[in-house]
Design an enzyme around this catalytic site. Structure first.
Site, PDB file in Angstrom:
ATOM      1  N   HIS A 127       6.506   9.625   5.017  1.00  0.00           N
ATOM      2  CA  HIS A 127       5.365   8.716   5.088  1.00  0.00           C
ATOM      3  C   HIS A 127       4.220   9.328   5.903  1.00  0.00           C
ATOM      4  CE1 HIS A 127       3.330   4.975   4.879  1.00  0.00           C
ATOM      5  NE2 HIS A 127       3.319   4.827   6.181  1.00  0.00           N
ATOM      6  N   ASP A 172      -4.358   3.752  -0.110  1.00  0.00           N
ATOM      7  CA  ASP A 172      -4.687   3.416   1.278  1.00  0.00           C
ATOM      8  C   ASP A 172      -5.138   4.675   2.012  1.00  0.00           C
ATOM      9  OD1 ASP A 172      -2.299   4.734   2.078  1.00  0.00           O
ATOM     10  OD2 ASP A 172      -1.166   2.876   1.851  1.00  0.00           O
ATOM     11  N   LYS A 196      -7.182  -0.231   2.403  1.00  0.00           N
ATOM     12  CA  LYS A 196      -6.286  -1.386   2.216  1.00  0.00           C
ATOM     13  C   LYS A 196      -6.204  -2.184   3.512  1.00  0.00           C
ATOM     14  CE  LYS A 196      -1.618  -0.646   2.184  1.00  0.00           C
ATOM     15  NZ  LYS A 196      -0.365  -0.109   1.611  1.00  0.00           N
ATOM     16  N   ASP A 223       0.965   7.437  -4.583  1.00  0.00           N
ATOM     17  CA  ASP A 223       1.416   6.900  -3.287  1.00  0.00           C
ATOM     18  C   ASP A 223       2.764   7.528  -2.934  1.00  0.00           C
ATOM     19  OD1 ASP A 223       1.261   5.433  -0.986  1.00  0.00           O
ATOM     20  OD2 ASP A 223       1.264   3.470  -1.952  1.00  0.00           O
ATOM     21  N   THR A 228       7.283  -3.428  -2.421  1.00  0.00           N
ATOM     22  CA  THR A 228       7.154  -4.701  -3.141  1.00  0.00           C
ATOM     23  C   THR A 228       6.253  -4.557  -4.364  1.00  0.00           C
ATOM     24  OG1 THR A 228       5.205  -5.309  -1.853  1.00  0.00           O
ATOM     25  CG2 THR A 228       7.364  -6.027  -1.009  1.00  0.00           C
ATOM     26  N   THR A 231       0.859  -3.084  -3.035  1.00  0.00           N
ATOM     27  CA  THR A 231      -0.205  -2.084  -2.843  1.00  0.00           C
ATOM     28  C   THR A 231      -0.757  -1.631  -4.191  1.00  0.00           C
ATOM     29  OG1 THR A 231       0.790  -1.318  -0.785  1.00  0.00           O
ATOM     30  CG2 THR A 231      -0.668   0.236  -1.916  1.00  0.00           C
TER      31      THR A 231
HETATM   32  C1  R5P Z   1       2.050   2.327   3.009  1.00  0.00           C
HETATM   33  O1  R5P Z   1       1.390   2.801   3.880  1.00  0.00           O
HETATM   34  C2  R5P Z   1       2.752   3.128   1.961  1.00  0.00           C
HETATM   35  O2  R5P Z   1       2.119   4.340   1.702  1.00  0.00           O
HETATM   36  C3  R5P Z   1       2.896   2.337   0.674  1.00  0.00           C
HETATM   37  O3  R5P Z   1       1.596   2.118   0.129  1.00  0.00           O
HETATM   38  C4  R5P Z   1       3.523   1.005   0.924  1.00  0.00           C
HETATM   39  O4  R5P Z   1       4.658   1.133   1.723  1.00  0.00           O
HETATM   40  C5  R5P Z   1       3.894   0.330  -0.374  1.00  0.00           C
HETATM   41  O5  R5P Z   1       4.437  -0.918  -0.070  1.00  0.00           O
HETATM   42  P1  R5P Z   1       4.300  -2.143  -1.070  1.00  0.00           P
HETATM   43  O6  R5P Z   1       4.737  -1.643  -2.423  1.00  0.00           O
HETATM   44  O7  R5P Z   1       5.220  -3.171  -0.508  1.00  0.00           O
HETATM   45  O8  R5P Z   1       2.892  -2.592  -1.070  1.00  0.00           O
END
Ligand code: R5P
Length: 305
Positions: A127, A172, A196, A223, A228, A231
């Site tokens: 990450h 993001d 974001k 990403d 979930t 994003t």
């Molecule tokens: C966040 O900083 C990560 O890069 C992903 O964008 C995030 O974890 C995605 O999570 P979700 O699918 O729940 O929005």
């Protein structure tokens, strides 16, 4: 070298072993009626270099405990080196204190992995590039970006004339480095970034804004993970709202929590590409999902690490 697999992602362990021209060595993993696990190394590993592959995806606590016990069993059985391949490193998002009073979960994980006896760690699209700094052992940080670049070249660009028809999109600000690297390997494909705004208590995303031109372009969202799916939903909404013509999604880790699979299938995006760092059960596979294997990248990494 002997390779072992935890129970979270056996298909990836098998593919990786095949790339290395070896077989996955057997492990006895039994579960007591109360849910506790017992691990036993079957083959002799005295003075052997060993590798254990385990994704610490859902359920993370169970998968971590299993990994800790496999490492302990290998160590007690006399392995000379233990390399943990953790294609998806659970708890990596909690790598610092976001709000007063929180635990730094990833630091606890790093300390525990080292304490139980891991000598080297192989991880995939972490990450944050700062994650390896939490470890004192060598960490090999592999990436799916080259596989994504290859897929974009093969499946998208080939039919188009100009790079200007495309725009890479980071959903993001944390993904900017990733998007710049991918842009470079695609001959400086233009890119845009979304700011974001996520509510840290509810996880809701609202009032996002975009920087960069997406009008009439094919937008390629990239990403590190889809959890979930919120994003990606928010990113697609803002892209279409700003005139993007087509949308594709690339993400390394298919965490797919809650009803992510249904949400993603309902997107306007034509395809969602993910890797196999996390095993995806049948019920979470949907028609527009395409999987890219990272086994070759892991095998190559292990040969040189
Ligand atoms: C966040 O900083 C990560 O890069 C992903 O964008 C995030 O974890 C995605 O999570 P979700 O699918 O729940 O929005």
């Amino acid at each position: 070298m002997k390779i072992f697999s935890g129970s979270s992602n056996k298909p990836l362990a098998e593919k990786t072993a095949k790339e290395l021209d070896i077989e996955v060595s057997p492990l006895e993993i039994s579960v007591f009626p109360d849910g506790e696990r017992r691990i036993r190394v079957v083959d002799k590993v005295v003075d052997e270099k060993t590798v254990v592959l385990q994704s610490t995806s859902t359920p993370p606590d169970q998968n971590y405990m299993e990994l800790f016990f496999i490492i302990d069993a290998l160590k007690r059985s006399g392995a000379s080196q233990i390399t943990a391949v953790v294609p998806y490193l659970g708890y990596e998002r909690q790598d610092h204190i976001f709000r007063d009073g929180e635990a730094v979960s990833l630091e606890v994980i790093a300390q525990t992995l080292q304490r139980v006896g891991v000598d080297k760690l192989v991880a995939f699209d972490l990450h944050s590039i700062k994650v390896p700094e939490l470890f004192t052992i060598p960490v090999l940080h592999l990436s799916a970006l080259d596989l994504f670049a290859q897929k974009i070249r093969e499946s998208l660009i080939i039919n188009h004339k100009s790079l200007a028809d495309f725009v890479l999109v980071s959903p993001d600000m944390g993904g900017i480095r990733r998007i710049k690297m991918l842009s470079e390997s695609l001959g400086n494909m233009p890119y845009a970034t979304i700011e974001k705004n996520r509510d840290l208590t509810t996880g809701d995303i609202k009032d996002s804004s975009i920087e960069g031109d997406v009008k009439d372009k094919t937008a390629i969202i990239v990403d590190d993970m889809i959890s979930t799916g919120r994003t990606i939903i928010a990113a697609e909404k803002i892209l279409l709202g700003n005139g993007a013509k087509r949308v594709f999604v690339f993400a390394t880790h298919a965490v797919f929590s809650e009803s992510a699979a249904e949400l993603l299938q309902s997107l306007k995006a034509e395809k969602v590409f993910v890797t196999d760092t996390i095993f995806i059960p049948k019920e979470k596979i949907f028609p527009k999902l395409e999987m890219i294997s990272v086994s070759g990248v892991i095998a190559e990494g292990l040969r040189n690490f």
